[in-house]
Design an enzyme around this catalytic site. Structure first.
Site, PDB file in Angstrom:
ATOM      1  N   HIS A 145      16.457 -32.437  -2.850  1.00 30.47           N
ATOM      2  CA  HIS A 145      15.749 -32.693  -4.102  1.00 30.47           C
ATOM      3  C   HIS A 145      14.380 -33.323  -3.834  1.00 30.47           C
ATOM      4  O   HIS A 145      14.224 -34.159  -2.950  1.00 30.47           O
ATOM      5  CB  HIS A 145      16.570 -33.616  -5.002  1.00 30.47           C
ATOM      6  CG  HIS A 145      16.229 -33.469  -6.448  1.00 30.47           C
ATOM      7  ND1 HIS A 145      15.085 -33.985  -7.002  1.00 30.47           N
ATOM      8  CD2 HIS A 145      16.874 -32.828  -7.461  1.00 30.47           C
ATOM      9  CE1 HIS A 145      15.041 -33.685  -8.292  1.00 30.47           C
ATOM     10  NE2 HIS A 145      16.111 -32.982  -8.592  1.00 30.47           N
ATOM     11  N   HIS A 146      13.396 -32.889  -4.635  1.00 31.29           N
ATOM     12  CA  HIS A 146      12.040 -33.405  -4.476  1.00 31.29           C
ATOM     13  C   HIS A 146      11.969 -34.904  -4.776  1.00 31.29           C
ATOM     14  O   HIS A 146      11.023 -35.591  -4.357  1.00 31.29           O
ATOM     15  CB  HIS A 146      11.089 -32.643  -5.395  1.00 31.29           C
ATOM     16  CG  HIS A 146       9.752 -32.363  -4.772  1.00 31.29           C
ATOM     17  ND1 HIS A 146       9.154 -33.242  -3.880  1.00 31.29           N
ATOM     18  CD2 HIS A 146       8.879 -31.332  -4.918  1.00 31.29           C
ATOM     19  CE1 HIS A 146       7.986 -32.740  -3.500  1.00 31.29           C
ATOM     20  NE2 HIS A 146       7.805 -31.595  -4.112  1.00 31.29           N
ATOM     21  N   ALA A 147      12.938 -35.439  -5.494  1.00 36.28           N
ATOM     22  CA  ALA A 147      12.971 -36.883  -5.743  1.00 36.28           C
ATOM     23  C   ALA A 147      13.203 -37.666  -4.459  1.00 36.28           C
ATOM     24  O   ALA A 147      12.833 -38.836  -4.362  1.00 36.28           O
ATOM     25  CB  ALA A 147      14.062 -37.223  -6.753  1.00 36.28           C
TER      26      ALA A 147
END
Length: 507
Positions: A145-147
């Site tokens: 995830h880009h988070a």
């Protein structure tokens, strides 16, 4: 327990049913370098398990604050299960490149489970008829995830799962891993109260530090000393996206890319890549009779990491806008124009301060961000407003020495990235061991013929090579519509040949 930054959290807030916000890639390995020549899935699983301590993203999951009154927190997941995160599938016969691209696109289209650590690796075997690959090759499709990471912090993941020798062993953990309990509501709300008291003072500091720079930019734009990238035209890629994806890419010798940049004094490898992408998008849209008069505009992410943050997880990025000069047919002239566009964009970005936008992102309101993202998607606002940019071109430099995973040599890597309403195509670039890959992720409804667009990338490369180095342009050029694709280029040799059926991974 550690709180996500506003920028990291924004990738959770902006995720919708049609737009999962993970990045990743397709990495292909040669198992002939493994002792015995055969690599079992259980060995891969065991190897990953011995490396979980090397990247904190592996065992951290998100805990949300009640009513989204503040940004979420990372905790060490007490229910972590590696077998949920590492999967194993095989392509059906014949196992060619087109089938691999379709399978990767399907996997990429599925959102990650946000109740678990935000990553998945899928081992893909059965690559029996992919031209140019060593016999016995297999792929691993990654989703993170880009988070949790950006392109630079993703290097921590690459380093964690790879070695520089086939027989290397991972460094053992300094201390046993200890999971964390879920924080209760009172703990989360107490932290929220303290954070909200601090926010006005932080904002005041950012505003005070940025006002002089913004004033300087205003004067520069008025006087004509600074220039913007230009107007952003609307294309088929700048409307609301579907939940379906396509993926493909091409690989080129890095030495040839470097030779091309020498044609323009001061040009960079990145300028050449932008020129190739500009040429490919020009060819594709021209074949549909949809080429805008104005140049398409790309957003290029910029790392704003300080030296002491090189290994930090999460996102520390800003971005600049580039005209990719799709309005210029001649490839050599396009390269010169892209170089000038990049130079102007860098001057504007430096005047503002690349870190300024990153600093302001820390004040994204947690309560409203998710609602705004859902409304933007549900109301189809991307179809009604002017696009902010047409595509993203993100270049992540990789190692130039061979890497190994559980003894298997890494052959090549193609990037994968998220798309959004209003931006239905993205181009991840990755360099490794003398090669550079130009891949793309796009909405299937916007691009029903990804193999043709891959041919456009190849043709754009060949034409720029001929224009800058005098090489001969191949006589066969892409025609409008889908074409059968030969496959990726062989990494170790310029000689192409059909490979024998790949050996199966054992259980």
């Amino acid at each position: 327990m550690e709180q996500l930054s506003a920028m990291d959290a924004s990738f959770l807030y902006f995720e919708t049913a049609n737009a999962p916000m993970h990045i990743g890639g397709l990495t292909i390995y040669d198992q002939s370098t493994v002792e015995g020549g055969v690599l079992g899935f259980k060995r891969i699983l065991e190897n990953y398990e011995t490396r979980l301590h090397l990247a904190r993203s592996f065992r951290q999951r998100v805990v949300r604050v009640p009513m989204s009154l503040d940004h979420p927190y990372w905790i060490e997941d007490p229910n972590f299960d590696i077998e949920f995160h590492v999967r194993h599938i095989a392509l059906p016969k014949p196992g060619n490149w087109r089938q691999l691209c379709i399978q990767v696109a399907r996997l990429h289209a599925r959102a990650l489970d946000t109740s678990r650590p935000l990553w998945e690796f899928t081992v893909i075997e059965g690559l029996d008829q992919v031209e140019g690959l060593p016999p016995g090759s297999f792929g691993i499709m990654s989703k993170i995830h880009h988070a949790a990471i950006d392109g630079v912090s993703g290097a921590e993941i690459v380093a964690a799962i790879h070695d520089v020798a086939p027989d290397a062993t991972p460094v053992p953990p300094e201390k046993p891993w200890v999971p964390e309990r879920d924080p209760n509501v009172l703990e989360l709300l107490s932290r929220t109260y303290v954070n909200n008291l601090r926010q006005p003072f932080k904002l005041a500091g950012v505003v005070a530090s940025s006002v002089p720079a913004l004033a300087k930019v205003g004067i520069g734009l008025t006087a004509g000393k600074l220039k913007t990238a230009g107007p952003v035209p609307r294309t088929r890629f700048n409307t609301a996206i579907s939940p379906h994806r396509v993926f493909d890419g091409r690989s080129f010798p890095l030495s040839e890319i470097r030779a091309m940049k020498s044609a323009v004094d001061g040009a960079t490898v990145n300028d050449v890549i932008v020129t190739i992408v500009g040429g490919a998008m020009r060819k594709y849209l021209e074949s549909k009779n949809e080429l805008p008069k104005d140049s398409l505009i790309a957003m290029a992410p910029i790392s704003v990491r300080a030296d002491d943050k090189k290994k930090a997880a999460g996102n520390l990025v800003s971005g600049m806008m580039l005209a990719i000069r799709t309005d210029i047919a001649d490839p050599a002239e396009r390269l010169t124009a892209v170089f000038q566009s990049t130079k102007s964009s860098k001057e504007l970005t430096n005047a503002i301060g690349a870190k300024t936008l990153s600093d302001y992102s820390q004040f994204i309101p947690s309560t409203l961000s998710g609602l705004a993202a859902r409304l933007y998607s549900n109301l189809g606002i991307a179809n009604r407003i002017k696009p902010f940019f047409n595509t993203v071109i993100t270049n992540v430099p990789g190692p130039q020495i061979p890497l190994y995973m559980t003894g298997a040599r890494m052959v090549t890597h193609f990037g994968l990235a998220p798309i959004l309403d209003g931006m239905g195509i993205i181009h991840p670039i990755f360099s490794y061991c003398g090669q550079i890959t130009v891949s793309f992720t796009a909405c299937r409804e916007m691009m029903p013929d990804p193999d043709f667009y891959a041919e456009c990338i190849q043709s754009s490369f060949e034409e720029l090579k001929a224009a800058t180095t005098g090489a001969e342009v191949p006589s066969v050029k892409p025609a409008a519509g889908p074409r059968k694709k030969a496959g990726i280029r062989k990494q170790a040799s310029a000689v192409r040949k059909k490979v024998k059926p790949a050996a199966q991974l054992t259980a």
